[in-house]
Design an enzyme around this catalytic site. Structure first.
Site, PDB file in Angstrom:
ATOM      1  N   TRP A  62       0.813  -1.228   0.000  1.00  0.00           N
ATOM      2  CA  TRP A  62       0.000   0.000   0.000  1.00  0.00           C
ATOM      3  C   TRP A  62       0.841   1.270   0.000  1.00  0.00           C
ATOM      4  O   TRP A  62       0.457   2.279   0.571  1.00  0.00           O
ATOM      5  CB  TRP A  62      -0.974   0.014   1.196  1.00  0.00           C
ATOM      6  CG  TRP A  62      -1.616  -1.288   1.425  1.00  0.00           C
ATOM      7  CD1 TRP A  62      -2.497  -1.944   0.607  1.00  0.00           C
ATOM      8  CD2 TRP A  62      -1.434  -2.155   2.553  1.00  0.00           C
ATOM      9  NE1 TRP A  62      -2.873  -3.147   1.141  1.00  0.00           N
ATOM     10  CE2 TRP A  62      -2.226  -3.314   2.343  1.00  0.00           C
ATOM     11  CE3 TRP A  62      -0.694  -2.074   3.725  1.00  0.00           C
ATOM     12  CZ2 TRP A  62      -2.299  -4.365   3.253  1.00  0.00           C
ATOM     13  CZ3 TRP A  62      -0.751  -3.120   4.627  1.00  0.00           C
ATOM     14  CH2 TRP A  62      -1.547  -4.245   4.389  1.00  0.00           C
ATOM     15  N   HIS A  63       1.977   1.226  -0.685  1.00  0.00           N
ATOM     16  CA  HIS A  63       2.832   2.408  -0.740  1.00  0.00           C
ATOM     17  C   HIS A  63       2.776   3.075  -2.113  1.00  0.00           C
ATOM     18  O   HIS A  63       3.754   3.649  -2.580  1.00  0.00           O
ATOM     19  CB  HIS A  63       4.278   2.047  -0.390  1.00  0.00           C
ATOM     20  CG  HIS A  63       4.451   1.592   1.021  1.00  0.00           C
ATOM     21  ND1 HIS A  63       5.650   1.127   1.520  1.00  0.00           N
ATOM     22  CD2 HIS A  63       3.581   1.528   2.058  1.00  0.00           C
ATOM     23  CE1 HIS A  63       5.494   0.783   2.790  1.00  0.00           C
ATOM     24  NE2 HIS A  63       4.250   1.021   3.130  1.00  0.00           N
ATOM     25  N   TYR A  64       1.625   2.995  -2.752  1.00  0.00           N
ATOM     26  CA  TYR A  64       1.491   3.634  -4.060  1.00  0.00           C
ATOM     27  C   TYR A  64       1.512   5.153  -3.903  1.00  0.00           C
ATOM     28  O   TYR A  64       1.082   5.712  -2.896  1.00  0.00           O
ATOM     29  CB  TYR A  64       0.227   3.167  -4.781  1.00  0.00           C
ATOM     30  CG  TYR A  64      -1.015   3.042  -3.929  1.00  0.00           C
ATOM     31  CD1 TYR A  64      -1.773   4.155  -3.618  1.00  0.00           C
ATOM     32  CD2 TYR A  64      -1.428   1.802  -3.443  1.00  0.00           C
ATOM     33  CE1 TYR A  64      -2.915   4.045  -2.845  1.00  0.00           C
ATOM     34  CE2 TYR A  64      -2.569   1.683  -2.667  1.00  0.00           C
ATOM     35  CZ  TYR A  64      -3.309   2.814  -2.375  1.00  0.00           C
ATOM     36  OH  TYR A  64      -4.443   2.711  -1.611  1.00  0.00           O
ATOM     37  N   HIS A  65       2.014   5.819  -4.937  1.00  0.00           N
ATOM     38  CA  HIS A  65       2.238   7.256  -4.878  1.00  0.00           C
ATOM     39  C   HIS A  65       2.315   7.808  -6.298  1.00  0.00           C
ATOM     40  O   HIS A  65       2.428   7.062  -7.262  1.00  0.00           O
ATOM     41  CB  HIS A  65       3.545   7.560  -4.128  1.00  0.00           C
ATOM     42  CG  HIS A  65       4.730   6.817  -4.674  1.00  0.00           C
ATOM     43  ND1 HIS A  65       5.004   5.497  -4.332  1.00  0.00           N
ATOM     44  CD2 HIS A  65       5.703   7.170  -5.557  1.00  0.00           C
ATOM     45  CE1 HIS A  65       6.088   5.087  -4.963  1.00  0.00           C
ATOM     46  NE2 HIS A  65       6.519   6.089  -5.717  1.00  0.00           N
TER      47      HIS A  65
END
Length: 602
Positions: free
Chosen positions: A536-539
């Site tokens: 969940w580290h999308y950016h």
């Protein structure tokens, strides 16, 4: 300092007196929503009971109802950035914070570490998380709750590196004031679980040194970071940062789904004037900005929600907007582009005995651009084996060995029936996690429909850049060494399990919709591709210089700003939540200083 403490005591007294005066029903609502300024969206426009005020303040007047108020700031998204941002801006200006989800305070799946996986498994419309599947076939989740990602993540808290702060162009002194503002309120020192301690020792044994002890700072080597879980396993989210808000200047609406931003296009430059949202009953409302040219709509809906809302509001590639019959407000071909996610791969290690549950507490930060972390204790009980965990379940991981067109409901049912007969060791053990820092592979966010409740199409293009795949292989080799370190002997039977067996078991236990090659784990490149998942580290998607300026104001329009991870070129530190929360506080202070400075003629 004494005056600051006096203000805090006054604030506490106000909240206490309000809860007492509200009677039984009010006290129940107060306990459920935690703060008296949090209401369900359908209350928008209803009479507003005034809070007791120790003395009148010039910055705010009594609000008869929320709908009649024109706000200085409308913040869309009550997440990791939105909550600290709203709390800070409310010190001097009126703020409306709109959150599409509920509150974390009364949700056991959110509040208790033991239910961590259940929150992600819940695919109901009232869930704190909204599952989506990227076009790559990787199952992911978007937060749908006050507190955002801090309400559904693994809780690890660690700051960004000094080089990240420098590249972002941030004021280092203010950054170093903003992190502690967060930490004093919700961050704890973890009590290291046995699995985490073994990982710590294993990381040092294989050369990821030095040991930096407990630290929030980002440094090469092995360290123990902070956690938003306390020693009782209770989660403390960004929503609790609203405790620092001025209760007279803030309204927080939950179950408020913003559909679009409305612009005044009569001038040379489109100007944001209001937002349109629906409440939990489906009724439509409009919230208006004040006429002051410094007032703003601020998007804090995350790296997926913010580009989606810009597109639905008419800012984006013209051809894409026209295909969806969305009136074009401003052409910008970069909205939603260059989205990235840090790919993660895991090795599952079955254990002799059940291990205590732990989420991420220890991390190894390597110069290879790989981070090594760990978790343990998932699904230890017979109930967990019997439980259907929905779209996030191992049902789907096992079915990934079946060609996509053969993944029928009958196949799912067959697997569920056989699930209790699977070897118990499949559900007993822990994971070593390896993730790639600063991935060079990028993708995009595109609209799938004009319904804000639908997930957009998200593509990450994991490992499309060969350097990312090379680093994954190096990370898997490093994880293998940690697994083989002497400190794991107390958990595993080294003589019984070969590394090839462990990798095959990891492939089968993996949860994504990518076809698997369980007979080809000797190829670590294939293992990386088969087992890629998210943490969940999308950016990205709203990059500086392309969608926003250096102050995160949306280019080409007035009174619209973005404050969330969609403006990042990379995910900060090993885990981004600390920096996203800090950013909310940081940008709140920056905006206040600029606006108050202009008022004073500075």
């Amino acid at each position: 300092m004494a005056f600051a403490w006096f203000l805090k005591l006054c604030h506490f007294a106000i909240l206490l007196s309000f809860s007492i005066q509200s009677g039984c029903q009010g006290a129940e609502v107060h306990l459920k929503y935690r703060y008296p300024f949090i209401k369900v969206a359908s209350s928008f426009g209803s009479p507003e009971p005034p809070l007791p005020r120790p003395s009148p303040t010039p910055s705010s007047s009594t609000w008869k109802n929320r709908a009649a108020k024109k706000y200085d700031y409308i913040i869309v998204g009550g997440g990791t950035a939105g909550c600290p941002l709203a709390a800070t801006l409310s010190q001097n200006f009126s703020v409306l914070l709109l959150e599409r989800g509920g509150v974390p305070f009364d949700n056991r799946n959110v509040s208790h570490m033991e239910n961590f996986h259940l929150s992600l498994a819940d695919i109901s419309s009232r869930s704190a998380s909204q599952a989506f599947i990227s076009t790559d076939g990787v199952i992911n989740a978007r937060a749908r709750v006050l507190g955002g990602g801090s309400s559904i993540n693994a809780g690890f808290y660690t700051r960004a590196s000094p080089s990240f702060v420098k590249r972002a162009g941030w004021d280092g002194e203010l950054v170093n004031q903003s992190y502690p503002w967060v930490e004093k309120q919700i961050v704890k020192l973890p009590k290291l679980a046995p699995w985490q301690d073994a990982v710590r020792k294993g990381l040092l044994e294989v050369g990821i040194s030095p040991f930096n002890g407990f630290s929030y700072d980002h440094m090469y080597g092995t360290k123990v970071g902070g956690s938003i879980f306390d020693h009782n396993g209770t989660r403390h989210t960004a929503a609790e940062l609203l405790h620092s808000a001025n209760p007279h200047n803030i309204h927080v609406l939950i179950r408020a789904t913003v559909h679009r931003i409305v612009f005044d296009t009569a001038g040379k430059v489109p100007k944001a004037v209001k937002v349109v949202f629906t409440d939990e009953k489906g009724q439509k409302h409009e919230a208006h900005l004040s006429n002051d040219k410094q007032s703003e709509v601020i998007l804090s809906s995350g790296a997926i929600g913010t580009p989606q809302l810009l597109l639905l509001s008419g800012i984006g590639p013209v051809n894409d907007l026209k295909m969806k019959n969305i009136p074009v407000v401003l052409e910008n071909n970069y909205v939603g582009k260059e989205m990235a996610d840090n790919p993660m791969n895991t090795i599952f290690i079955p254990t002799k005995e059940p291990v205590k549950q732990s989420l991420i507490e220890t991390v190894g930060i390597t110069k290879l651009g790989v981070f090594i972390e760990a978790s343990s204790g998932f699904g230890q009980s017979g109930d967990s084996i019997q439980c259907n965990h929905g779209i996030m379940s191992a049902e789907f991981g096992q079915l990934s060995t079946i060609p996509p067109k053969q993944r029928t409901m009958e196949a799912i049912q067959t697997y569920r029936e056989k699930k209790p007969d699977l070897p118990y060791e499949l559900f007993r053990g822990g994971f070593i996690l390896g993730k790639i820092a600063r991935p060079l592979s990028t993708g995009e966010v595109r609209l799938d429909s004009t319904n804000i409740n639908d997930n957009p199409k998200v593509t990450f293009n994991y490992f499309s850049h060969p350097y990312d795949l090379q680093r994954c292989v190096e990370g898997v080799r490093l994880m293998e060494k940690v697994v083989r370190s002497k400190h794991f002997a107390e958990f595993t039977n080294d003589d019984a399990l070969t590394m090839n067996m462990i990798l095959n078991m990891s492939v089968k236990a993996n949860v994504n919709l990518i076809p698997k090659h369980t007979d080809n784990t000797k190829s670590l490149q294939q293992f990386c591709k088969d087992t890629v998942i998210t943490i969940w580290h999308y950016h990205g998607g709203c990059h500086v210089g392309k969608v926003v300026d250096k102050k995160y104001r949306v280019l080409g329009v007035d009174r619209l700003r973005v404050v969330d991870g969609s403006v990042y070129n990379e995910s900060p530190g090993t885990n981004p939540q600390a920096t996203v929360m800090m950013m909310g506080r940081y940008m709140g202070v920056k905006i206040l200083r600029e606006r108050l400075g202009r008022r004073a003629g500075l």
